[in-house]
Design an enzyme around this catalytic site. Structure first.
Site, PDB file in Angstrom:
ATOM      1  N   HIS A 188      57.105 -42.906  -8.273  1.00  0.00           N
ATOM      2  CA  HIS A 188      57.883 -42.706  -6.884  1.00  0.00           C
ATOM      3  C   HIS A 188      57.371 -43.560  -5.814  1.00  0.00           C
ATOM      4  O   HIS A 188      58.090 -43.964  -4.856  1.00  0.00           O
ATOM      5  CB  HIS A 188      57.653 -41.448  -6.612  1.00  0.00           C
ATOM      6  CG  HIS A 188      58.394 -40.102  -7.602  1.00  0.00           C
ATOM      7  ND1 HIS A 188      58.433 -38.749  -7.281  1.00  0.00           N
ATOM      8  CD2 HIS A 188      59.152 -40.470  -8.608  1.00  0.00           C
ATOM      9  CE1 HIS A 188      59.221 -38.406  -8.073  1.00  0.00           C
ATOM     10  NE2 HIS A 188      59.687 -39.480  -9.196  1.00  0.00           N
ATOM     11  N   ASP A 241      55.427 -40.001 -11.096  1.00  0.00           N
ATOM     12  CA  ASP A 241      55.715 -39.406  -9.621  1.00  0.00           C
ATOM     13  C   ASP A 241      54.766 -40.567  -9.043  1.00  0.00           C
ATOM     14  O   ASP A 241      54.631 -41.769  -9.516  1.00  0.00           O
ATOM     15  CB  ASP A 241      54.880 -38.006  -9.470  1.00  0.00           C
ATOM     16  CG  ASP A 241      55.366 -37.342  -8.375  1.00  0.00           C
ATOM     17  OD1 ASP A 241      55.498 -37.981  -7.242  1.00  0.00           O
ATOM     18  OD2 ASP A 241      55.993 -36.340  -8.273  1.00  0.00           O
TER      19      ASP A 241
END
Length: 530
Positions: free
Chosen positions: A311, A277
């Site tokens: 991300h 992430d």
């Protein structure tokens, strides 16, 4: 045209205070710990930590070996030093992790205690070349779309359950039901840990949680395979993080690397991140809870870090309701992160993000945007450009500098989307060179300047503006293509100036509602916008 400048935060010379420790060493082996990978060492290691702290502090030494353990409770005055060859492997049994009050995703809430946990401490460190493994694969749900067919079959045939859609694997039935149970308990105001036991498997912890600590050092160590976020300092002061490695599988749900949350006086340096992430993320609480706490993340210096996957390479938000200010990120390399520089919020968050300096950033292979601002994170609120009354829940992004930014291979160079009632303001780009499929798009942005910016695109115009004002371009050369240099829309777009080189025509296409007199082009002599 309005001219403005950013104040220079005194971040680089404001080094955080380092912890200090007495010159005493306590080996966990002397307290009965056995590094065979099978013996449970929770009591032995915690006894070593408690003894060291009670005697004035020092270093708790973890020798080479595989040290199986439950959660470790850090204490003031402790340097937990894992030597090279030491693997601290945290238990996969959820029963070993009691529920505690802490903070997660911007809210004060109930979670399982973290494998590495400390609260209200001073002078603490985790150092050495050893590895701390959170056994996160025992906790995390997995989305089917992130696995190959072979991986998915192996996962689902090993243990756990899938949801009714067949798109998500969960480690236990309790985990799959836990979200609804936890939500109901929170809404009812339940405060006792025992009430949350039916949701325990869902309330997975960060690998390292530090609450309200002062003078913190993380140095040299590898932190990997976290149940959720990897490193989460919250309400901490004087934090130094240098030379560490943070690893989570690329498919790990909520597998952030570092979430610096409502902290101040922080330096992050010479570290590597490869996570599932956001990699390096700045936060300060969510919505009313974050605004009530009112603790900004501030005076942060980040430099000489490498991100291999995530991300976002460097991220602010989306939980930023307490504010973020005075942040410098320099001399970092992002390779293959979904987004490079990512700034996100939503209506209802509130909070002010300001005085952010981004310099000497290099990026390659970015599947989405090299630089992205979104005021509609997770589509919170309508993206239709309606005006909503400004309130304490209105977020603010302003005063950003991007300088010496280089990216090869992004889907889009820059995407900025502000709110109709609160545009993104005071943004400066200088010496930026990006090769991308698409160029720069801006909507509801005010007072932005681009100087010595080169964007090489394969599709569409170099710049698209909608409802933007006070936009200045200097020495931004058009490409020799059949595409327009700039597309402009919105009746509110005003005062756009292009100060060009004169080497090629600056073809501008305006939507019918746009006042073309607000677009001015100067290349030695003024040209009328086409």
């Amino acid at each position: 045209m309005t001219h403005w400048s950013l104040s220079e935060p005194d971040i680089q010379n404001n080094h955080p205070e380092l912890p200090s420790f007495p010159n005493k060493v306590y080996s966990i082996a002397d307290f009965g710990a056995v590094g065979d990978g099978a013996t449970m060492n929770t009591a032995a290691i915690n006894s070593a930590i408690e003894a060291c702290s009670s005697l004035g502090g020092g270093t708790v030494r973890i020798p080479p070996g595989i040290w199986l353990t439950g959660p470790l409770r850090l204490q003031s005055g402790i340097n937990l030093h894992a030597e090279g060859g030491a693997l601290v492997l945290f238990s996969r049994s959820f029963d070993d992790y009691p529920l505690i009050h802490t903070s997660y995703e911007g809210l004060r809430t109930m979670r399982c205690i973290s494998p590495l946990y400390g609260a209200d401490l001073h002078d603490i460190a985790i150092t050495g070349k050893g590895v701390f493994d959170g056994s996160g694969d025992a906790w995390r749900p997995v989305k089917r779309m992130k696995m190959t067919e072979h991986q998915w079959k192996a996962l689902t045939s090993s243990s756990g359950v899938t949801d009714v859609s067949g798109r998500m694997w969960w480690p236990t039935e309790q985990a799959i039901r836990g979200a609804a149970i936890a939500k109901q308990l929170i809404e009812s105001g339940a405060a006792e840990p025992e009430a949350y036991l039916p949701a325990r498997d869902f309330l997975r912890p960060a690998l390292l949680q530090l609450d309200r600590c002062r003078r913190v050092l993380l140095e040299g160590t590898t932190f990997q395979n976290s149940p959720s976020w990897c490193l989460h300092p919250w309400l901490c002061e004087h934090v130094t993080i240098r030379g560490i490695t943070v690893k989570n599988p690329w498919y790990s749900q909520n597998g952030d690397g570092l979430d610096l949350d409502s902290c101040r006086y922080v330096e992050i340096a010479d570290s590597q991140f490869d996570v599932g992430d956001d990699a390096i993320c700045i936060k300060s609480g969510k919505d009313a809870d974050g605004r009530e706490l009112g603790a900004p993340c501030e005076n942060i210096s980040i430099h000489d870090c490498t991100v291999y996957h995530g991300h976002g390479g460097f991220v602010i938000g989306s939980e930023m309701s307490g504010g973020v200010r005075n942040v410098s990120i320099t001399d970092c390399l992002f390779m293959g992160t979904d987004n490079g520089l990512r700034f996100k919020t939503a209506r209802g968050r509130g909070g002010v993000v300001e005085n952010i300096r981004v310099r000497n950033i290099r990026m390659v292979g970015i599947p989405k945007e090299a630089i992205t601002f979104s005021m509609f994170y997770s589509h919170a609120g309508s993206e239709h450009p309606v005006v909503v009354p400004v309130s304490e829940g209105t977020p603010v992004f302003r005063d950003f500098l991007f300088e010496h930014i280089y990216c090869t291979g992004a889907h889009q160079a820059v995407h900025m989307k502000g709110l109709a009632e609160m545009p993104i303001e005071n943004i400066r780009f200088h010496d930026v060179n990006i090769v991308s499929k698409k160029g720069i798009s801006m909507e509801f942005v005010r007072n932005a300047s681009f100087a010595d910016v080169t964007v090489t695109t394969r599709q569409g115009p170099l710049l698209s503006l909608r409802e933007c004002g006070e936009i200045r371009l200097e020495r931004v050369s058009p490409q020799v293509t059949d595409q327009p240099f700039m597309e402009v829309g919105g009746a509110g777009t005003s005062n756009v100036e292009i100060h060009g080189t004169g080497a090629a025509p600056y073809r501008v296409e305006c939507a019918p509602e746009t006042d073309t007199s607000q677009i001015r082009i100067y290349t030695g002599e003024e040209r009328e916008a086409e």
